[in-house]
Scaffold this active site. Structure first.
Site, short mmCIF file in Angstrom:
data_model
loop_
_atom_site.label_atom_id
_atom_site.label_comp_id
_atom_site.label_asym_id
_atom_site.label_seq_id
_atom_site.Cartn_x
_atom_site.Cartn_y
_atom_site.Cartn_z
N GLY A 49 0.78 -1.24 0.00
CA GLY A 49 0.00 0.00 0.00
C GLY A 49 0.81 1.28 0.00
O GLY A 49 0.37 2.31 -0.51
N GLU A 105 4.40 4.70 6.13
CA GLU A 105 3.18 3.89 6.07
C GLU A 105 2.12 4.58 5.22
O GLU A 105 2.10 5.80 5.11
CB GLU A 105 2.61 3.71 7.49
CG GLU A 105 3.00 2.40 8.15
CD GLU A 105 2.25 1.19 7.59
OE1 GLU A 105 1.69 1.28 6.48
OE2 GLU A 105 2.25 0.16 8.26
N ASP A 106 1.23 3.77 4.66
CA ASP A 106 0.11 4.34 3.89
C ASP A 106 -0.98 4.86 4.81
O ASP A 106 -1.45 5.98 4.67
CB ASP A 106 -0.44 3.29 2.91
CG ASP A 106 -0.74 1.93 3.55
OD1 ASP A 106 -0.49 1.76 4.77
OD2 ASP A 106 -1.21 1.03 2.84
N ASP A 109 -4.87 2.67 10.92
CA ASP A 109 -6.29 2.48 11.21
C ASP A 109 -6.38 2.11 12.70
O ASP A 109 -6.32 2.98 13.56
CB ASP A 109 -6.79 1.38 10.26
CG ASP A 109 -8.29 1.17 10.28
OD1 ASP A 109 -9.01 2.10 10.63
OD2 ASP A 109 -8.74 0.07 9.92
N PHE A 158 -13.80 3.47 4.70
CA PHE A 158 -12.83 2.62 4.00
C PHE A 158 -12.45 3.29 2.69
O PHE A 158 -13.30 3.58 1.85
CB PHE A 158 -13.39 1.22 3.76
CG PHE A 158 -12.33 0.27 3.32
CD1 PHE A 158 -11.45 -0.28 4.24
CD2 PHE A 158 -12.15 -0.03 1.98
CE1 PHE A 158 -10.43 -1.13 3.84
CE2 PHE A 158 -11.13 -0.88 1.57
CZ PHE A 158 -10.27 -1.43 2.51
N VAL A 159 -11.16 3.56 2.53
CA VAL A 159 -10.70 4.31 1.36
C VAL A 159 -9.79 3.45 0.49
O VAL A 159 -9.14 2.51 0.97
CB VAL A 159 -9.95 5.61 1.77
CG1 VAL A 159 -10.91 6.59 2.43
CG2 VAL A 159 -8.77 5.32 2.69
N ARG A 171 -5.48 0.06 -6.38
CA ARG A 171 -4.21 0.67 -5.95
C ARG A 171 -3.72 1.72 -6.94
O ARG A 171 -2.99 2.63 -6.60
CB ARG A 171 -3.12 -0.40 -5.81
CG ARG A 171 -3.35 -1.42 -4.72
CD ARG A 171 -2.07 -2.21 -4.48
NE ARG A 171 -2.28 -3.45 -3.73
CZ ARG A 171 -2.32 -3.53 -2.41
NH1 ARG A 171 -2.19 -2.45 -1.68
NH2 ARG A 171 -2.50 -4.68 -1.81
P1 IMP Z 1 -4.27 -1.34 11.15
O1 IMP Z 1 -3.44 -2.48 11.63
O2 IMP Z 1 -5.72 -1.51 11.54
O3 IMP Z 1 -3.77 0.03 11.54
O4 IMP Z 1 -4.34 -1.43 9.58
C1 IMP Z 1 -3.29 -1.12 8.80
C2 IMP Z 1 -3.42 -1.70 7.42
O5 IMP Z 1 -4.79 -2.01 7.08
C3 IMP Z 1 -2.99 -0.67 6.41
O6 IMP Z 1 -1.58 -0.72 6.19
C4 IMP Z 1 -3.80 -1.03 5.21
O7 IMP Z 1 -3.16 -2.04 4.47
C5 IMP Z 1 -5.09 -1.58 5.78
N1 IMP Z 1 -6.14 -0.55 5.85
C6 IMP Z 1 -6.62 0.07 6.93
N2 IMP Z 1 -7.60 0.94 6.62
C7 IMP Z 1 -7.71 0.89 5.26
C8 IMP Z 1 -8.55 1.58 4.31
O8 IMP Z 1 -9.40 2.45 4.62
N3 IMP Z 1 -8.36 1.23 3.01
C9 IMP Z 1 -7.47 0.30 2.60
N4 IMP Z 1 -6.67 -0.36 3.46
C10 IMP Z 1 -6.80 -0.08 4.78
#
Ligand code: IMP
Length: 187
Positions: A49, A105-106, A109, A158-159, A171
């Site tokens: 990502g 990081e992208d 969340d 969700f984006v 992507r």
């Molecule tokens: P976390 O562990 O919940 O912080 O999630 C991190 C990973 O979940 C990111 O690096 C993304 O790959 C994916 N992710 C979280 N939210 C989104 C979203 O809104 N769109 C797409 N991927 C997401």
């Protein structure tokens, strides 16, 4: 063959245009270059990502720098929810001991993925470790992680686009948009 127009039809709202992203990435690059002036930086990015963000950000940082790439995936969870159980698919290719490391990081969340990565990278004894994320969804945070550089704070939606996927698609969109909920309904 799927056309970009077909991908765009699944987007409910464009949250960040290509121009807004480019301008913010340039700001972040300037800030990072000023903060790390005189030092040699290692940018560590997390596939897949963060790929567009990393590629754009590194070209906005006029310092001697190294890059390295990791790839992780989470066990379980769904395509829109991370489980927090992280598996390393691709590890760093060089040592980061005594290096100034910036993790690129992208999106953050829940923070579970990043929390795992930060612990993992700290274990490699870098001289310093900071975090740069393009997108931050603070409403969903489950673990407290200090973010040093943040592109945009976004609402709990969700984006996709600019590297972010749903089921490995979208992507390649040049903007960040909100996926129509009906696209992932029934997940
Ligand atoms: P976390 O562990 O919940 O912080 O999630 C991190 C990973 O979940 C990111 O690096 C993304 O790959 C994916 N992710 C979280 N939210 C989104 C979203 O809104 N769109 C797409 N991927 C997401």
């Amino acid at each position: 063959m799927t056309k970009t127009a077909d991908l765009e039809a699944d987007i409910g709202e464009i949250l960040l245009t290509e121009e807004a992203i480019a301008s913010r990435v340039a700001d972040l690059g300037r800030q990072i270059a000023a903060d790390y002036a005189g030092r040699t930086l290692t940018l560590v990015s997390v596939l897949k990502g963060s790929l567009p963000f990393m590629a754009d950000l590194m070209r906005q940082i006029p310092l001697p720098l190294r890059i390295d790439l990791m790839e992780v995936s989470s066990y379980g969870g769904t395509a829109t929810e991370s489980s927090g159980l992280v598996r390393i698919i691709k590890d760093l290719s060089a040592s980061i001991a005594d290096e100034d490391v910036l993790l690129v990081e992208d999106i953050i969340d829940t923070g579970l993925t990043l929390n795992y990565l930060v612990r993992y990278l700290r274990g490699k004894n870098p001289a310093s470790l900071r975090i740069c994320t393009l997108l931050d969804k603070p409403a969903r945070r489950l673990v407290d992680i200090p973010v040093d550089y943040q592109g945009f704070e976004i609402p709990d939606q969700f984006v996709v686009g600019y590297g972010l996927d749903y089921g490995e698609r979208y992507r390649n969109l040049r903007f960040v948009g909100v996926l129509r909920p009906e696209v992932y309904a029934g997940e």
